[in-house]
Scaffold this motif. Structure first.
Motif, PDB file in Angstrom:
ATOM      1  N   LEU A 103     138.885 -69.545  37.053  1.00  0.00           N
ATOM      2  CA  LEU A 103     137.452 -69.417  37.734  1.00  0.00           C
ATOM      3  C   LEU A 103     136.828 -68.422  37.415  1.00  0.00           C
ATOM      4  N   SER A 104     137.086 -67.377  36.622  1.00  0.00           N
ATOM      5  CA  SER A 104     136.837 -65.882  36.147  1.00  0.00           C
ATOM      6  C   SER A 104     135.942 -66.449  35.192  1.00  0.00           C
ATOM      7  N   GLY A 105     135.826 -67.359  34.307  1.00  0.00           N
ATOM      8  CA  GLY A 105     134.616 -67.735  33.130  1.00  0.00           C
ATOM      9  C   GLY A 105     132.980 -67.361  34.097  1.00  0.00           C
ATOM     10  N   ILE A 106     133.160 -68.039  35.473  1.00  0.00           N
ATOM     11  CA  ILE A 106     131.721 -68.183  36.025  1.00  0.00           C
ATOM     12  C   ILE A 106     131.238 -66.682  35.915  1.00  0.00           C
ATOM     13  N   ALA A 107     131.786 -65.606  36.002  1.00  0.00           N
ATOM     14  CA  ALA A 107     130.916 -64.340  35.853  1.00  0.00           C
ATOM     15  C   ALA A 107     130.270 -64.176  34.396  1.00  0.00           C
TER      16      ALA A 107
ATOM     17  N   PRO B 248     127.156 -63.513  40.199  1.00  0.00           N
ATOM     18  CA  PRO B 248     127.622 -62.328  40.513  1.00  0.00           C
ATOM     19  C   PRO B 248     128.638 -63.012  40.647  1.00  0.00           C
ATOM     20  N   VAL B 249     129.782 -62.156  40.700  1.00  0.00           N
ATOM     21  CA  VAL B 249     131.342 -61.881  40.502  1.00  0.00           C
ATOM     22  C   VAL B 249     131.426 -60.552  41.088  1.00  0.00           C
ATOM     23  N   ILE B 250     133.031 -60.797  42.364  1.00  0.00           N
ATOM     24  CA  ILE B 250     132.900 -59.797  42.804  1.00  0.00           C
ATOM     25  C   ILE B 250     134.739 -59.804  42.361  1.00  0.00           C
TER      26      ILE B 250
ATOM     27  N   ARG C 269     131.191 -69.760  32.348  1.00  0.00           N
ATOM     28  CA  ARG C 269     131.944 -70.297  31.803  1.00  0.00           C
ATOM     29  C   ARG C 269     133.364 -71.302  32.005  1.00  0.00           C
ATOM     30  N   ILE C 270     133.797 -72.237  30.874  1.00  0.00           N
ATOM     31  CA  ILE C 270     135.275 -72.919  31.486  1.00  0.00           C
ATOM     32  C   ILE C 270     135.861 -72.252  30.960  1.00  0.00           C
TER      33      ILE C 270
ATOM     34  N   GLU D 253     135.639 -58.231  28.919  1.00  0.00           N
ATOM     35  CA  GLU D 253     134.525 -58.394  29.830  1.00  0.00           C
ATOM     36  C   GLU D 253     134.967 -58.215  31.296  1.00  0.00           C
ATOM     37  N   ARG D 254     136.335 -58.593  31.743  1.00  0.00           N
ATOM     38  CA  ARG D 254     136.574 -58.170  33.619  1.00  0.00           C
ATOM     39  C   ARG D 254     136.433 -56.746  33.852  1.00  0.00           C
TER      40      ARG D 254
END
Length: 504
Positions: A72-76, A103-105, A395-396, A403-404
């Motif tokens: 799920l981190s690819g959503i950023a 926008p991701v935290i 992103r999938i 990146e993180r």
């Protein structure tokens, strides 16, 4: 693009001859009526979760979700044009198919792949703490007494060492305390202390403490109007599934306790995805399941939507299942009797479609295909449709470490939760009182130490030394006065919520 105001485009349904039927939407007005995403491993649940999270975020709704596998981190970041994505977009008439980032935290109980997430022992409450420790009924009773003593004496329970210090006191003074609070078994106290050691070894000490998570920090909206997506790194956390389930249930209870009533807003204030939902209910005591059902039923009026994601619809108790209005059912296998029952259960929960047999179709759905039924009109479920789920805009797949770290560095909460705060609490207060009691009672071995108002032997004559709290020194009287004042002031504010957690 097949998008309408106030709706999230989920995909396109098909006729039995595979031709496109119509676009399928989740109506934001019913987003707080909760939902369910189920399906066997590898059928596309995670992508569906991402599609829904992206849709809510784009509509300005904050989202909280657990990332079990890291995908799920690819959503950023923006998605990339790949053949299978472009093909799906063409199949469902998604034109133009636009990539986007959200926008991701990132959050992480261990502080490795996200900002640290903490809660205090007081906020967790005795019921959830007992669940986390797999405590017996007697042990849960002792925990309840511990919280009551802490509340009455102004002892802040913030981390594990605070609770450990209080339990030590209770074990040393079990007979005196039992006369006021009910039986306190030293064996139960010892069992709880051993369970706490196990929790420490599993990393729970990283979770308990301050600064505690503020609910407002998972309900942010970015400057461009997108709802902030809070992604909990749960790959390591899943090695302790009980801690994972208890943490998410604590967070849900905090939302319930803190947020005001808003009725049915035009869109949710927050959407909460509970992945691997079966972990919440596995071996859970009846009282906990009843309270979960109560929270799920009542939190809707706070504007919060709860979406359970799990492999099997049988994982969710019927009382909870009945409250989940928006449903996406991916393929299920039917090799065992339990799997066959799950297929029948899933099929029976949908509003039937005369064009096909639900139970038959569930076992033949392809990857990224699902039976979809959303609330519509006046809140009634739509007729179930066989639907191709749209491809996501982000992103999938996972972000790399660089990146993180870039996302975390630019986070609106960067630096707020990363350093532990250890203020004066029960451990420090009890340790200091023990030291003073030891100094005052030097020469009277075995007299122990107490909280104001407990301990000592009132039957000993006054002339036999300074044992216990037979007579108060000025310091003791002052300590008792302060404790009573604090207890009164704090006690007025301490209200245990529906799950026994501290209501701030």
């Amino acid at each position: 693009m097949p998008q309408q105001d106030g709706q999230i485009f989920v995909g396109a349904s098909r006729h039995p001859d595979e031709s496109i039927n119509k676009d399928e939407f989740l109506t934001l007005k019913f987003g707080n009526r909760h939902g369910l995403v189920t399906g066997a491993t590898g059928t596309g649940k995670t992508v569906t979760l991402q599609v829904l999270a992206e849709g809510f975020s784009k509509a300005g709704v904050p989202v909280f979700c657990a990332d079990i596998k890291g995908d799920l981190s690819g959503i950023a970041v923006k998605g990339e044009a790949k053949d299978f994505l472009l093909k799906r977009a063409e199949e469902i008439g998604l034109s133009p198919y636009e990539f986007d980032q959200f926008p991701v935290i990132f959050w992480d109980l261990y502080g490795e792949k996200g900002h640290r997430v903490r809660a205090t022992i007081a906020e967790m409450g005795p019921l959830l703490l007992a669940r986390l420790m797999d405590a017996s009924e007697a042990q849960e009773g002792v925990l309840n007494i511990a919280f009551k003593i802490a509340d009455e004496n102004g002892l802040a329970l913030l981390d594990l060492k605070d609770l450990q210090a209080l339990l030590n006191y209770m074990g040393d003074n079990a007979s005196e305390l039992s006369s006021k609070y009910g039986l306190i078994s030293k064996s139960s106290v010892g069992s709880i202390q051993r369970a706490m050691l196990v929790l420490e070894q599993q990393g729970a000490e990283n979770f308990f403490g301050e600064p505690a998570l503020k609910i407002s920090d998972i309900m942010r909206v970015s400057n461009d109007g997108y709802g902030q997506v809070s992604v909990l790194a749960a790959d390591k956390l899943m090695m302790n599934p009980r801690l994972y389930a208890t943490f998410l249930l604590w967070l849900l209870s905090e939302l319930f306790e803190e947020l005001p009533e808003v009725g049915d807003p035009e869109k949710p204030r927050l959407v909460f995805f509970f992945d691997e939902a079966h972990l919440l209910f596995n071996d859970a005591p009846k009282v906990l399941i009843e309270r979960v059902e109560q929270v799920v039923r009542l939190i809707r009026s706070k504007g919060v939507g709860v979406y359970f994601v799990t492999q099997n619809p049988l994982d969710v108790p019927e009382t909870v299942l009945a409250q989940l209005g928006n449903r996406v059912q991916h393929a299920l296998r039917a090799y065992t009797p339990r799997e066959q029952k799950a297929v029948q259960t899933a099929a029976s929960t949908f509003r039937p479609n005369p064009a096909f047999d639900c139970a038959e179709v569930i076992t033949t759905l392809g990857t990224g295909e699902a039976l979809v039924s959303m609330l519509e009109g006046k809140g009634a479920p739509s007729i179930v449709e066989r639907t191709l789920i749209r491809p996501p805009a982000g992103r999938i797949g996972p972000l790399n470490d660089t990146e993180r770290q870039a996302v975390m560095h630019a986070s609106p909460v960067a630096g707020i939760y990363d350093q532990t705060i250890d203020r004066e609490s029960a451990y420090e207060i009890l340790t200091e009182r023990a030291r003073k009691a030891s100094e005052q009672q030097s020469g009277n071995a075995g007299d122990g130490w107490t909280l104001p108002g407990f301990g000592g032997d009132s039957n000993k004559p006054a002339g036999r030394g300074r044992s216990g709290y037979q007579r108060e020194t000025i310091m003791e009287a002052a300590l008792k006065s302060v404790a009573r004042t604090v207890a009164t002031q704090v006690g007025r504010a301490i209200v245990r919520g529906i799950l026994g957690s501290f209501k701030r």
